[in-house]
Design an enzyme around this catalytic site. Structure first.
Site, short mmCIF file in Angstrom:
data_model
loop_
_atom_site.label_atom_id
_atom_site.label_comp_id
_atom_site.label_asym_id
_atom_site.label_seq_id
_atom_site.Cartn_x
_atom_site.Cartn_y
_atom_site.Cartn_z
N GLY A 1 0.75 -1.25 0.00
CA GLY A 1 0.00 0.00 0.00
C GLY A 1 0.78 1.29 0.00
NE ARG B 1 -0.14 2.34 -5.96
CZ ARG B 1 -1.15 2.29 -6.83
NH1 ARG B 1 -1.03 2.83 -8.02
NH2 ARG B 1 -2.30 1.73 -6.49
NE ARG C 1 -2.72 3.10 -11.28
CZ ARG C 1 -2.48 4.35 -10.96
NH1 ARG C 1 -1.93 5.17 -11.83
NH2 ARG C 1 -2.75 4.80 -9.76
CE1 TYR D 1 -8.52 1.92 -8.97
CE2 TYR D 1 -6.47 2.12 -10.20
CZ TYR D 1 -7.38 1.35 -9.52
OH TYR D 1 -7.13 0.01 -9.38
CB CYS E 1 -16.21 3.32 -29.40
SG CYS E 1 -15.33 2.70 -30.83
C1 LIG Z 1 -2.83 -5.22 -4.10
C2 LIG Z 1 -2.34 -5.80 -2.83
C3 LIG Z 1 -1.08 -5.49 -2.34
C4 LIG Z 1 -0.15 -4.50 -3.01
O1 LIG Z 1 -0.60 -3.20 -2.92
P1 LIG Z 1 0.32 -1.97 -3.40
O2 LIG Z 1 -0.51 -0.78 -3.12
O3 LIG Z 1 0.58 -2.16 -4.84
O4 LIG Z 1 1.57 -2.03 -2.59
C5 LIG Z 1 -0.66 -6.10 -1.18
N1 LIG Z 1 -1.46 -6.99 -0.53
C6 LIG Z 1 -2.71 -7.29 -0.95
C7 LIG Z 1 -3.53 -8.24 -0.19
C8 LIG Z 1 -3.19 -6.70 -2.12
O5 LIG Z 1 -4.43 -6.99 -2.53
#
Ligand SMILES: *Cc1c(COP(=O)(O)O)cnc(C)c1O
Length: 422
Positions: free
Chosen positions: A239, A276, A312, A316, A345
């Protein structure tokens, strides 16, 4: 930090001219820098040097075999969310005992495959999943190592589609009832409770939500000890955010220090699932300008990549920086305001909106920056557009690591039913 830089007004990826790759490979294509991937993985891993930990790269950010192979060789584990990702991970050489399996909707065939290989643990997201995994493990004469994914109800302050740890989200088991879920798990014959897990969201640019979530997890670990349940692994998920535009995410060392400081001396092994932050800025999408179309209220730069290649922006409202591959008009970087749109389209088919950019012309090459994560993995065949090629650069070398799809493979799984032959 990444390895996409101009040399004499031409964009290079490490020591290779991006324009030269485009001449060989055609457009659109994703382009990855191995040096950037290695740098990010190493920095992330080293940031946790002081504590017992395992980095399990989150496959869904980018599952190309070249990338998985690279991280496996660097000592990474893997976080998967499907049987397909299990297959890809094993194929890239990951040891099953370094694979954690998350996801709210695991199917029996997927559970069985993971049980048969002996993965590190299942991150369980519901009571029924727990019961199913117990039953399947019994059927296969084995024991399933499990963690319960708890939903700590913290606000990661990110886009609603990528917030996952709020009580209104579908993920995990509410922290208030998690203790009961653990007791239920402990009573089952074919599961072995080994961990606790959370993943509160993505593109998080502040350390506080991670600290808050970990605090809640720690309190639960302590409570579980009173119930005779010993937790070996705390999985903090992924995350951590990156800079797409002007976000200022914490440095890896700051993120790691926050987690270490919150964890204190708790005798557990820490698992991290970054996606990410490792691959996002290590990749770009390269596309060619087809047409420039002035409109009554907007200008459009029509390119040969669309929302099917990079979803993306429309999904988002995500920002990807637009850069020319060749800077022909020095000093005019913000001379033109336009939307960058694809051939699809749908009015949602945009890659950038109301963006200041240099005056592009038909035939020019353009890079959508920071497209290494959730780029190719979200690509689709909508409008029968072929999935783009993927290319990896290593120093002065480059190689196609996923060739552009062709029309034959586009239709290879389809058939006309027998009754229509006649
Ligand atoms: C998508 C996901 C991640 C990775 O998230 P990032 O934001 O890309 O670091 C880690 N753990 C779980 C369970 C996920 O679904």
């Amino acid at each position: 930090m990444h390895h996409f830089e101009y040399r004499n007004d031409t964009l290079f990826c490490e020591a290779v001219s991006v324009a030269a790759i485009a001449e060989t490979v055609g457009t659109p294509f994703y382009l990855y820098s191995q040096a950037t991937l290695e740098r990010h993985f190493t920095q992330f891993d080293r940031a946790f040097d002081g504590i017992d930990h395992l980095v399990c790269y989150s496959a869904k950010a980018n599952t190309n075999q070249a990338i998985l192979t690279l991280f496996n060789r660097m000592g990474s584990g893997l976080d998967i969310v499907s049987g397909g990702e299990l297959y890809r991970g094993l194929r890239a050489g990951f040891a099953p005992e370094k694979i954690v399996y998350s996801g709210v909707g695991k199917r029996i065939d997927e559970i069985d495959a993971a049980l048969a290989r002996g993965i590190l643990m299942f991150n369980i997201e519901s009571q029924q999943e727990l019961e199913l995994i117990n039953a399947r493990a019994g059927q296969l004469n084995t024991t399933a190592p499990v963690a319960i994914r708890v939903n700590p109800d913290v606000d990661p302050k990110t886009h609603p589609y990528i917030s996952t740890g709020l009580k209104q989200n579908k993920f995990g088991i509410d922290i208030r009832t998690a203790r009961d879920a653990y007791r239920a798990a402990q009573a089952l014959d074919h599961v072995d409770v080994v961990g606790i897990d959370c993943h509160i969201g993505s593109q998080i640019t502040d350390t506080q939500p991670f600290a808050d979530a970990l605090q809640s997890l720690k309190a639960l670990v302590t409570a579980l000890k009173d119930d005779g349940i010993v937790i070996k692994y705390i999985d903090m998920g992924g995350g951590l955010g990156i800079t797409y535009q002007d976000e200022a995410p914490p440095a890896l060392n700051t993120y790691a220090a926050t987690i270490s400081a919150t964890l204190k001396k708790m005798p557990v092994k820490l698992i991290l699932e970054p996606g990410r932050v490792i691959v996002g800025n290590a990749g770009v999408l390269v596309t060619r300008v087809l047409f420039i179309k002035p409109g009554p209220v907007k200008n459009f730069v029509i390119v040969d990549a669309g929302m099917n290649d990079l979803m993306r922006p429309t999904l988002y409202h995500a920002y990807h920086h637009v850069q020319p591959i060749i800077r022909k008009t020095a000093g005019k970087d913000e001379a033109f305001v336009a939307d960058v749109v694809g051939p699809i389209c749908e009015s949602g088919d945009f890659l950038a909106q109301d963006r200041k950019m240099p005056p592009f012309e038909p035939g020019d090459l353009m890079a959508l920056m920071s497209a290494g994560a959730y780029g190719f993995t979200m690509a689709s065949n909508y409008c029968s557009r072929l999935k783009p090629a993927e290319v990896m650069v290593h120093g002065e070398r480059f190689e196609v690591v996923s060739r552009r799809q062709d029309y034959e493979t586009l239709v290879q799984n389809e058939r006309v039913p027998a009754w229509m032959d006649a």
